[in-house]
Write a protein that holds these residues in place. Sequence first.
Motif, short mmCIF file in Angstrom:
data_model
loop_
_atom_site.label_atom_id
_atom_site.label_comp_id
_atom_site.label_asym_id
_atom_site.label_seq_id
_atom_site.Cartn_x
_atom_site.Cartn_y
_atom_site.Cartn_z
N ARG A 57 -51.94 97.25 56.73
CA ARG A 57 -52.64 96.21 55.98
C ARG A 57 -53.93 95.92 56.73
O ARG A 57 -53.93 95.72 57.94
CB ARG A 57 -51.78 94.95 55.88
CG ARG A 57 -52.50 93.82 55.15
CD ARG A 57 -51.59 92.62 54.99
NE ARG A 57 -50.58 92.87 53.96
CZ ARG A 57 -49.30 92.54 54.08
NH1 ARG A 57 -48.87 91.94 55.17
NH2 ARG A 57 -48.47 92.79 53.11
N GLN A 89 -42.69 98.87 49.37
CA GLN A 89 -42.96 97.90 48.31
C GLN A 89 -44.45 97.62 48.17
O GLN A 89 -44.98 97.54 47.06
CB GLN A 89 -42.23 96.58 48.60
CG GLN A 89 -40.73 96.66 48.34
CD GLN A 89 -40.03 95.36 48.70
OE1 GLN A 89 -40.26 94.80 49.77
NE2 GLN A 89 -39.17 94.89 47.82
N GLN A 90 -45.11 97.46 49.30
CA GLN A 90 -46.53 97.13 49.27
C GLN A 90 -47.36 98.29 48.74
O GLN A 90 -48.32 98.09 47.99
CB GLN A 90 -47.02 96.73 50.67
CG GLN A 90 -46.48 95.38 51.13
CD GLN A 90 -47.02 94.24 50.28
OE1 GLN A 90 -48.22 94.17 50.00
NE2 GLN A 90 -46.15 93.36 49.82
N GLN A 109 -49.55 97.97 45.33
CA GLN A 109 -51.01 97.93 45.44
C GLN A 109 -51.71 99.25 45.15
O GLN A 109 -52.92 99.27 44.98
CB GLN A 109 -51.40 97.44 46.84
CG GLN A 109 -50.89 96.04 47.11
CD GLN A 109 -51.76 95.29 48.10
OE1 GLN A 109 -52.94 95.56 48.22
NE2 GLN A 109 -51.15 94.38 48.83
N LEU A 113 -47.47 98.45 58.62
CA LEU A 113 -46.32 98.08 57.80
C LEU A 113 -45.32 99.23 57.84
O LEU A 113 -45.71 100.40 57.85
CB LEU A 113 -46.74 97.81 56.35
CG LEU A 113 -47.79 96.73 56.12
CD1 LEU A 113 -48.10 96.61 54.63
CD2 LEU A 113 -47.32 95.39 56.66
N GLN A 115 -40.77 97.20 53.46
CA GLN A 115 -41.98 96.40 53.22
C GLN A 115 -43.18 97.32 52.91
O GLN A 115 -43.95 97.06 51.98
CB GLN A 115 -42.29 95.53 54.43
CG GLN A 115 -43.45 94.58 54.16
CD GLN A 115 -44.00 93.90 55.42
OE1 GLN A 115 -43.83 94.40 56.53
NE2 GLN A 115 -44.62 92.76 55.23
N LEU A 128 -54.08 99.18 53.04
CA LEU A 128 -54.05 98.25 51.91
C LEU A 128 -55.05 97.15 52.21
O LEU A 128 -54.93 96.45 53.21
CB LEU A 128 -52.65 97.67 51.73
CG LEU A 128 -51.52 98.68 51.50
CD1 LEU A 128 -50.19 97.96 51.36
CD2 LEU A 128 -51.81 99.52 50.26
#
Lengths: 100, 299
Positions: B276, B239-240, B244, B232, B236, B221
């Motif tokens: 990330r 969701q990310q 995204q 990640l 979490q 991401l």
Amino acid sequence: MVAPNISPQCTVSQAKKIDFSDLDEEYLGLDADAGYIYSLNATGFHIWERIAEPITVAALCAELGAAFNIAPAACEPDVIELLTALQTAELITVQDGAVG
Amino acid sequence: MKRAWHYCYFGLRVASALEIPEWATLACEAAAAQPDVEILVDPDLPPTGLQSHYPLAEADGVSFTVAEVATYAVRGGREIVVNPFPQAGGGVRLYLLGTAWSLLCYQRGLLILHASVTAVNGRAYAFCGPSGSGKSTLAAALLRAGHVLVADDLVRCDQEAFDQAIVYPAAPRLKLWQSALDHLQWTAVTKTSDHFRTDKYHVLLPGGAPQQTFPLDAIYLLGWGPPRLQRLTGLQALQQLVAQATYRGTYIKAMGLTPAYWRQCQRLLQRTPLYRFTRLQNLAQLPGSLALLQHHWRI
């Protein structure tokens, strides 16, 4: 409405069928109707599975104590904290006193 | 209507009444059996009467009209019917290959993500992030470093068939800003102006596109910040990824597919790690970003 306090004498059980599946160190449960997703750690998921059928909090803590080799009284606060969160999310039913 | 053009895209055999130059490298022989998907033109397909882009749910699918471009009906995961407005031009294919195609994939229950994907040594890496997060620019830099382009913008992931997730190759096209083209000194490529932004170009890459699927080794991401790679996990990560990498999320919701989509994304993350990846918003920092990734991949 304020949820009543959960005591060791209360009987708890799942109020909703939630399918949990693992991702990394977590167990994620999707509540499609409510549009929520819940995350439990391994111990929390163990407790969730154990309350598929009604059980008193005291009996649950006794089982967990034996399974994880700790005093039942020591795990009681954490168990009640989790159960309270589950109750707030309306995922479990809580009844005063033992069933039957 | 005669179906004159045949392609194999996202693992589906497509028969199309429209020529799709963007899929030129994915052209194939006409299937002996019924194609998986048909793309048809119907001048009698009525506009939805809704605001531009809004999906209209129908018994067997979804329609949407894009003002001054076309009306599209996507039905049963099997057909896309197009009715272009007069003088609509190349925008017709833009929404055919983007919105309409993604709707068809959702109807078929396929997992698609908004990502640029490159591959090296037979392993694919996906880069996700909102518009302007530098997906295509990073992909372009990786191509110069020896990667091949697997997909840009939209990619089909198969999170079910194997122990490891795989991605399907798309067309060899990158959307780049002029500044990125200049920085990469890419002049010997075919470029056409973006439908919306005059300084952004669709770059057709020389050398064709890969035809095979690739195992997806990692998803990144993209964001701006001090150079850093961070794994990640768990909720979490899920969701990310959904926040995204989702393509046309409003349509997923309109089609009632949100729970199924989250489960698919979770299945993907059970097989492919998510990171990330932040880096400084400066083209001069690209080599440093590449070095961080290559160290991560131990190349």
